[in-house]
Design a protein around this motif. Sequence first.
Motif, PDB file in Angstrom:
ATOM      1  N   ALA A 109       0.833  -1.209   0.000  1.00 30.45           N
ATOM      2  CA  ALA A 109       0.000   0.000   0.000  1.00 30.45           C
ATOM      3  C   ALA A 109       0.863   1.252   0.000  1.00 30.45           C
ATOM      4  O   ALA A 109       0.559   2.235  -0.698  1.00 30.45           O
ATOM      5  N   ALA A 110       1.941   1.240   0.766  1.00 28.67           N
ATOM      6  CA  ALA A 110       2.834   2.399   0.819  1.00 28.67           C
ATOM      7  C   ALA A 110       3.467   2.666  -0.541  1.00 28.67           C
ATOM      8  O   ALA A 110       3.617   3.825  -0.959  1.00 28.67           O
ATOM      9  N   GLU A 111       3.840   1.605  -1.246  1.00 27.74           N
ATOM     10  CA  GLU A 111       4.414   1.768  -2.579  1.00 27.74           C
ATOM     11  C   GLU A 111       3.429   2.440  -3.523  1.00 27.74           C
ATOM     12  O   GLU A 111       3.795   3.340  -4.284  1.00 27.74           O
ATOM     13  N   GLU A 112       2.181   2.026  -3.498  1.00 28.05           N
ATOM     14  CA  GLU A 112       1.180   2.615  -4.385  1.00 28.05           C
ATOM     15  C   GLU A 112       0.841   4.041  -3.973  1.00 28.05           C
ATOM     16  O   GLU A 112       0.657   4.922  -4.823  1.00 28.05           O
ATOM     17  N   LEU A 113       0.746   4.277  -2.665  1.00 34.53           N
ATOM     18  CA  LEU A 113       0.420   5.626  -2.200  1.00 34.53           C
ATOM     19  C   LEU A 113       1.549   6.587  -2.550  1.00 34.53           C
ATOM     20  O   LEU A 113       1.307   7.712  -3.006  1.00 34.53           O
ATOM     21  N   SER A 114       2.778   6.145  -2.373  1.00 34.19           N
ATOM     22  CA  SER A 114       3.928   6.975  -2.718  1.00 34.19           C
ATOM     23  C   SER A 114       3.963   7.274  -4.213  1.00 34.19           C
ATOM     24  O   SER A 114       4.274   8.400  -4.630  1.00 34.19           O
ATOM     25  N   ALA A 115       3.617   6.276  -5.022  1.00 32.33           N
ATOM     26  CA  ALA A 115       3.597   6.477  -6.468  1.00 32.33           C
ATOM     27  C   ALA A 115       2.563   7.507  -6.888  1.00 32.33           C
ATOM     28  O   ALA A 115       2.702   8.153  -7.931  1.00 32.33           O
ATOM     29  N   SER A 116       1.525   7.684  -6.079  1.00 34.63           N
ATOM     30  CA  SER A 116       0.494   8.668  -6.397  1.00 34.63           C
ATOM     31  C   SER A 116       0.848  10.064  -5.902  1.00 34.63           C
ATOM     32  O   SER A 116       0.080  11.006  -6.074  1.00 34.63           O
ATOM     33  N   GLY A 117       2.024  10.203  -5.249  1.00 34.98           N
ATOM     34  CA  GLY A 117       2.484  11.513  -4.818  1.00 34.98           C
ATOM     35  C   GLY A 117       2.287  11.825  -3.352  1.00 34.98           C
ATOM     36  O   GLY A 117       2.546  12.941  -2.909  1.00 34.98           O
ATOM     37  N   VAL A 118       1.855  10.844  -2.561  1.00 35.50           N
ATOM     38  CA  VAL A 118       1.638  11.053  -1.131  1.00 35.50           C
ATOM     39  C   VAL A 118       2.852  10.539  -0.363  1.00 35.50           C
ATOM     40  O   VAL A 118       3.265   9.392  -0.540  1.00 35.50           O
ATOM     41  N   ALA A 119       3.427  11.359   0.511  1.00 38.55           N
ATOM     42  CA  ALA A 119       4.559  10.941   1.339  1.00 38.55           C
ATOM     43  C   ALA A 119       4.068   9.960   2.394  1.00 38.55           C
ATOM     44  O   ALA A 119       3.035  10.169   3.026  1.00 38.55           O
ATOM     45  N   VAL A 120       4.823   8.876   2.578  1.00 40.43           N
ATOM     46  CA  VAL A 120       4.399   7.813   3.491  1.00 40.43           C
ATOM     47  C   VAL A 120       5.559   7.388   4.386  1.00 40.43           C
ATOM     48  O   VAL A 120       6.696   7.274   3.934  1.00 40.43           O
TER      49      VAL A 120
END
Length: 593
Positions: free
Chosen positions: A122-133
Amino acid sequence: MSARTKKIMNAPEDIIPQMIEGMIGAHPDLLRVAGAAGRAIVAIDGPRPGKVGVVVGGGSGHEPAFAGYVGRGLADAAAVGNVFASPSPELILDAAREADGGAGVVFLYGNYSGDVMNFDMAAEELSASGVAVKSVAVTDDVASAPKERIGERRGIAGDFFVFKIAGAAADRMLPLDEIDRLARHANASTRSMGVALSACSLPQTRKLNFEISADDMEIGMGLHGEPGIRRGPLETADEIAQDLLSAIIADLGLRRGDEVAVLVNGLGSTSMMELYLLHRKTQHILSDHGIAVARSWVGEYATSLEMAGASITVLRLDDELRALLAHPCRSVALTVGEIAAANPARANVAHTAVQTRGDDADGAAEHKELATDGDVTPAIFRQMMRKVGAAIIAEKDWLSQLDGVIGDGDHGVTMEIGWIAVAKALAAAPDHETIEATCKRMAKAFLDAVGASSGPLYATAFLRAGTAVGDRRNLDANALASWIAAACQGIRDRGRSEPGDKTMVDAWVPAAVAATNAAQNGASSVEVMVKAAAGAKDGMDRTTDMVARRGRSAKLGERSIGHIDPGAASTYLTLRAMTEALQGALGQKAPGQ
């Protein structure tokens, strides 16, 4: 095995959505539900612009954890998994999108392989969308690994303090890096240890995960119904508190003059009377060591269904942790101080949808030349996969029984859920769909339905295997061996397990080696599958004599010897079912059968 246990429930498959409905209905001033699956629980008065979103999550069965810690000053959202199973990446993303106020998101969860894999994806996908995780895995259980391997320790009731500290820091509008630091500081300052007096049972099986006599107790149990690190005679309340506190004090390095917060936590069916007895002795012991108790909580905060027993958690305080512990919060499970009136308006920022794994079921495969030689057509391949699902479901009780001895007893249940989802996905597949596209379809279905550790492992296996045969419409013997080898490597990479760790890898590796050797020696497709199934069977049997080094059973050490690994068993069932389906479709038997 014991008689079936009793539970107040309707259909086991409906227990999580109905529990969520009941929880939201009971606390509409605190919580709302979000996400297409209805598994993201969000604080009414939590997410807001400029604030770091705090997302917690894990399997159900630990109530009030994890959704009970969603509220102002605590977590902004929780992802709710199946019983004792991590939520899938998509469920975690549902929670993260709701929690994000534009300043980033921090994930907090217990250090279990399934949670780590799903939250990482999930962190990988969220980061790819531009959200810092940022991600912090809680590792408070002193019984689960020695101090020199502290990163391998599992999280139990220490979640309570880590969630509280991180939630307070976020409520004070601190930046993401600082919240990450404080959460890690709280985790490093927290230690827990527990005992179990009886086992728990899953709603789907209603069978106790392990048996224990009336005169014994399990020391150092897990939070998922696992047996303890060791078994010993039942002790008095004072003796139990002494055993648990001695380990905690030594491991945390507490000294005279230190100040701590204490949590005495019930595991599901332990009376408050018993918990207060433990707290009484805990105070006495700490006082005798010259350690001041600044704040105590006694009750059920992180349970294991109906398990009898308790854990003790200690947080060593300093100035910043003391201030954050006192910061006001309000949730179902925990309220500290006074909270201003709630603002029900949603404040999270807009998000771009994140592409999930394998959403384009056919993709570019239809636009490239595909090899058509080989007797395993897409239709036969789908028959093989349907046969696997039927075989797993038929043996779900056996798989759960194996898992109950050295794990949490849910492997059969989890695999059934995944393969039911795969069956539905296969039913929706168009006739012209390639094997690669079918593998993508299966990966998404399994991952979204299961979570746990099996979800990421099998999803990665299907994706890698599909990619390995992406240049073919039909599979021949070599391609079939490549499919098995790629699935095996995907599982090894995702789970970071190797042969000898006592995991499903111990069945997949000999299966892949046998299949590859057979194909190289000119074997037919059926012969390749027969060899693969035989290799998996041999690998499964060999796990009986292994000491577990990965997964939940790794905490049992020598106690894991003498038992088949459930993941290796389901691997054998998978390859055997594929073999039988292919033999039936082609009307062939391998030589010697």
